[in-house]
Design a protein around this motif. Structure first.
Motif, PDB file in Angstrom:
ATOM      1  N   UNK A  35      -3.279   1.979   5.903  1.00 33.68           N
ATOM      2  CA  UNK A  35      -2.583   0.953   5.138  1.00 33.68           C
ATOM      3  C   UNK A  35      -1.251   1.523   4.669  1.00 33.68           C
ATOM      4  N   UNK A  36      -0.210   0.695   4.651  1.00 32.52           N
ATOM      5  CA  UNK A  36       1.103   1.158   4.208  1.00 32.52           C
ATOM      6  C   UNK A  36       1.135   1.144   2.688  1.00 32.52           C
ATOM      7  N   UNK A  37       1.510   2.265   2.101  1.00 28.90           N
ATOM      8  CA  UNK A  37       1.592   2.402   0.645  1.00 28.90           C
ATOM      9  C   UNK A  37       2.992   2.860   0.263  1.00 28.90           C
ATOM     10  N   UNK A  95       8.407   7.334  -1.851  1.00 31.04           N
ATOM     11  CA  UNK A  95       7.907   7.586  -0.504  1.00 31.04           C
ATOM     12  C   UNK A  95       7.251   6.341   0.047  1.00 31.04           C
ATOM     13  N   UNK A  96       7.243   6.243   1.357  1.00 24.67           N
ATOM     14  CA  UNK A  96       6.543   5.186   2.081  1.00 24.67           C
ATOM     15  C   UNK A  96       5.641   5.902   3.077  1.00 24.67           C
ATOM     16  N   UNK A  97       4.339   5.596   3.083  1.00 25.30           N
ATOM     17  CA  UNK A  97       3.417   6.336   3.934  1.00 25.30           C
ATOM     18  C   UNK A  97       2.206   5.490   4.306  1.00 25.30           C
ATOM     19  N   UNK A  98       1.486   5.944   5.351  1.00 21.91           N
ATOM     20  CA  UNK A  98       0.204   5.368   5.732  1.00 21.91           C
ATOM     21  C   UNK A  98      -0.872   6.194   5.045  1.00 21.91           C
ATOM     22  N   UNK A 142       5.197  -3.512  10.510  1.00 18.91           N
ATOM     23  CA  UNK A 142       4.361  -2.312  10.571  1.00 18.91           C
ATOM     24  C   UNK A 142       4.689  -1.514  11.833  1.00 18.91           C
ATOM     25  N   UNK A 143       4.921  -2.218  12.949  1.00 13.56           N
ATOM     26  CA  UNK A 143       5.295  -1.521  14.185  1.00 13.56           C
ATOM     27  C   UNK A 143       6.641  -0.817  14.015  1.00 13.56           C
ATOM     28  N   UNK A 144       7.573  -1.437  13.306  1.00 15.51           N
ATOM     29  CA  UNK A 144       8.862  -0.790  13.030  1.00 15.51           C
ATOM     30  C   UNK A 144       8.674   0.446  12.167  1.00 15.51           C
ATOM     31  N   UNK A 185       0.521  -1.057  -2.888  1.00 17.78           N
ATOM     32  CA  UNK A 185       0.476  -1.574  -1.531  1.00 17.78           C
ATOM     33  C   UNK A 185       1.698  -2.448  -1.311  1.00 17.78           C
ATOM     34  N   UNK A 186       1.960  -2.811  -0.073  1.00 22.53           N
ATOM     35  CA  UNK A 186       3.117  -3.636   0.250  1.00 22.53           C
ATOM     36  C   UNK A 186       2.710  -4.690   1.275  1.00 22.53           C
ATOM     37  N   UNK A 187       3.211  -5.918   1.092  1.00 24.86           N
ATOM     38  CA  UNK A 187       2.900  -7.014   2.003  1.00 24.86           C
ATOM     39  C   UNK A 187       3.911  -6.981   3.154  1.00 24.86           C
ATOM     40  N   UNK A 188       3.407  -6.795   4.384  1.00 27.49           N
ATOM     41  CA  UNK A 188       4.257  -6.707   5.574  1.00 27.49           C
ATOM     42  C   UNK A 188       3.679  -7.575   6.681  1.00 27.49           C
ATOM     43  N   UNK A 189       4.541  -7.929   7.624  1.00 28.54           N
ATOM     44  CA  UNK A 189       4.067  -8.607   8.824  1.00 28.54           C
ATOM     45  C   UNK A 189       3.741  -7.550   9.879  1.00 28.54           C
TER      46      UNK A 189
END
Length: 153
Positions: free
Chosen positions: A114-116, A106-109, A31-33, A23-27
């Motif tokens: 959740x962003x992984x 990879x970066x994915x929902x 996430x909108x970006x 998982x990744x910690x984001x604001x």
């Protein structure tokens, strides 16, 4: 699973031996970006600092309509990755070996939105290894073309 971005160069530059999900910690504005596709994993890597795993050089462009203060404007800041304790300890053991690197693939929902991040553990390829990979890819492409022409009629 909704794919956000891939690091295609990771498989070319590194010999990936193992993959894992973090998982990744984001604001909220980051996430909108990500939903807008304003992200790049080129040149990014993960490293351990104070017993925690961080993703460096992953460029997430700040959301245009967000109110940003101070360090939030930095697109390539270090972002904390979330792993289970055993996975993190195993990674720290792998990194201690010479030449082992952790790169994001990879970066994915995921299914729960959740962003992984899919991380790859591997060694950097030498220039000769890269040339060999290009040569094998060209040979495979040529054989596909030849077989396509044979079975065309």
């Amino acid at each position: 699973m909704k794919l956000i971005t891939q690091n295609k160069k990771a498989f070319f530059d590194y010999d990936i031996s193992e993959k894992l999900e973090a998982g990744i910690v984001l604001t909220g504005d980051e996430v909108k970006s990500l939903r807008a596709g304003q992200v790049s994993l080129a040149g990014s890597f993960a490293h351990v600092r104070n017993g925690e795993l961080y993703l460096n050089n992953a460029s997430i462009t700040p959301y245009a309509k967000a109110f940003l203060k101070g360090d939030e404007k930095d697109a390539t800041k270090a972002r904390k990755l979330l792993l289970k304790k055993r996975e993190l300890e195993k990674l720290i053991g792998d990194i201690s070996k010479k030449g082992i690197t952790i790169v994001p693939i990879r970066l994915y929902f995921n299914d729960k939105n959740l962003v992984k991040v899919e991380l790859g553990v591997g060694k950097s390829k030498k220039a000769s290894g890269k040339k060999q990979a290009i040569k094998e890819r060209d040979i495979a492409r040529d054989t596909r073309r030849e077989l396509k022409d044979v079975y065309k009629y």
